[in-house]
Design an enzyme around this catalytic site. Structure first.
Site, PDB file in Angstrom:
ATOM      1  CG  HIS A  20      -1.938  -0.971   1.378  1.00 36.25           C
ATOM      2  ND1 HIS A  20      -2.137  -1.716   2.517  1.00 36.25           N
ATOM      3  CD2 HIS A  20      -2.905  -1.354   0.504  1.00 36.25           C
ATOM      4  CE1 HIS A  20      -3.181  -2.520   2.345  1.00 36.25           C
ATOM      5  NE2 HIS A  20      -3.660  -2.322   1.129  1.00 36.25           N
ATOM      6  CE  LYS A  57     -11.335  -6.655   2.585  1.00 38.29           C
ATOM      7  NZ  LYS A  57     -10.220  -5.892   2.061  1.00 38.29           N
ATOM      8  NE  ARG A  86      -3.258  -7.297  -4.180  1.00 39.70           N
ATOM      9  CZ  ARG A  86      -3.965  -7.638  -3.111  1.00 39.70           C
ATOM     10  NH1 ARG A  86      -3.359  -7.745  -1.953  1.00 39.70           N
ATOM     11  NH2 ARG A  86      -5.245  -7.878  -3.192  1.00 39.70           N
ATOM     12  CB  SER A 124      -4.388  -6.127   5.062  1.00 43.52           C
ATOM     13  OG  SER A 124      -4.014  -4.892   4.515  1.00 43.52           O
TER      14      SER A 124
HETATM   15  O1  PNS Z   1      -8.837  -2.481   0.629  1.00 48.30           O
HETATM   16  P1  PNS Z   1     -10.157  -2.919   0.061  1.00 48.30           P
HETATM   17  O2  PNS Z   1     -11.022  -3.526   1.129  1.00 48.30           O
HETATM   18  O3  PNS Z   1     -10.011  -3.801  -1.144  1.00 48.30           O
HETATM   19  O4  PNS Z   1     -10.878  -1.578  -0.453  1.00 48.30           O
HETATM   20  C1  PNS Z   1     -12.181  -1.648  -0.989  1.00 48.30           C
HETATM   21  C2  PNS Z   1     -12.818  -0.258  -0.997  1.00 48.30           C
HETATM   22  C3  PNS Z   1     -12.827   0.319   0.386  1.00 48.30           C
HETATM   23  C4  PNS Z   1     -12.041   0.642  -1.929  1.00 48.30           C
HETATM   24  C5  PNS Z   1     -14.276  -0.430  -1.528  1.00 48.30           C
HETATM   25  O5  PNS Z   1     -14.947  -1.380  -0.745  1.00 48.30           O
HETATM   26  C6  PNS Z   1     -15.050   0.878  -1.521  1.00 48.30           C
HETATM   27  O6  PNS Z   1     -14.884   1.677  -2.413  1.00 48.30           O
HETATM   28  N1  PNS Z   1     -15.891   1.076  -0.483  1.00 48.30           N
HETATM   29  C7  PNS Z   1     -16.697   2.270  -0.326  1.00 48.30           C
HETATM   30  C8  PNS Z   1     -18.169   1.988  -0.627  1.00 48.30           C
HETATM   31  C9  PNS Z   1     -18.435   2.044  -2.122  1.00 48.30           C
HETATM   32  O7  PNS Z   1     -18.275   3.061  -2.760  1.00 48.30           O
HETATM   33  N2  PNS Z   1     -18.848   0.882  -2.683  1.00 48.30           N
HETATM   34  C10 PNS Z   1     -19.151   0.784  -4.089  1.00 48.30           C
HETATM   35  C11 PNS Z   1     -17.910   0.474  -4.886  1.00 48.30           C
HETATM   36  S1  PNS Z   1     -18.432  -0.230  -6.388  1.00 48.30           S
END
Ligand code: PNS
Length: 163
Positions: free
Chosen positions: A17, A41, A92, A130
């Site tokens: 990250h 999550k 990745r 993570s």
């Molecule tokens: O590190 P992650 O868990 O892969 O990140 C995912 C994240 C936080 C970027 C994604 O879940 C997100 O954008 N969440 C905010 C809610 C949202 O906008 N959801 C619709 C995305 S299509």
């Protein structure tokens, strides 16, 4: 003024990250790291949102154009709130592609003014996540190089207090 946003759950921030935040900070005038609360999550994050924000602030203190904020809204709404026009995500291995492609398409559908840009992980961090970091830490493995030092200490403390 071009502002990028690097979103994620960051539970906790890894060296992979951090590499993306550093590369984004060189590409944009400034960068907001958006920490999604993501309460659902993997059974709930290990670190609270405040802890995750503090760890990222500490790991990025050498980057003067980077700030960190938690959010609990749609990502496109958060991007608008902070005035960012580009979402920066990492790819990745191929396994990331399907999920990221879906999120990019949906985010574009929700707000086509916000662009999604992908940065490839460097080979050293292609395998890093993570979840893997937490699993290694839980089994007492070495995290050297996989996470910023501050995260290493925080994981040790957190896992000790959870026992
Ligand atoms: O590190 P992650 O868990 O892969 O990140 C995912 C994240 C936080 C970027 C994604 O879940 C997100 O954008 N969440 C905010 C809610 C949202 O906008 N959801 C619709 C995305 S299509």
């Amino acid at each position: 003024m071009k502002r990028g946003i690097v979103p994620g759950t960051f539970d906790p921030i890894t060296s992979g990250h951090l590499d993306i935040v550093e590369r984004a900070s060189a590409l944009f005038d400034d960068v907001v790291v958006g920490v999604a609360l993501s309460p659902e999550k993997n059974g709930g994050p290990l670190f609270t949102a405040q802890e995750r924000v503090a760890l990222i602030e500490s790991a990025t203190k050498h980057l003067s154009n980077v700030s960190v904020r938690a959010f609990d809204t749609l990502l496109v709404d958060f991007a608008e709130e902070v005035g960012a026009s580009v979402i920066v995500k990492v790819l990745r291995a191929m396994t990331d592609f399907e999920r990221e492609f879906q999120m990019a398409a949906l985010n574009w559908r929700l707000d086509s003014k916000v662009e999604t840009m992908f940065i490839m992980a460097i080979p050293e961090y292609m395998y890093l996540s993570s979840s893997a970091v937490k699993e290694i830490a839980a089994h007492g493995g070495t995290l050297r190089g996989l996470v910023p030092d501050v995260v290493c200490d925080a994981l040790t403390t957190k896992l000790r207090s959870a026992r």
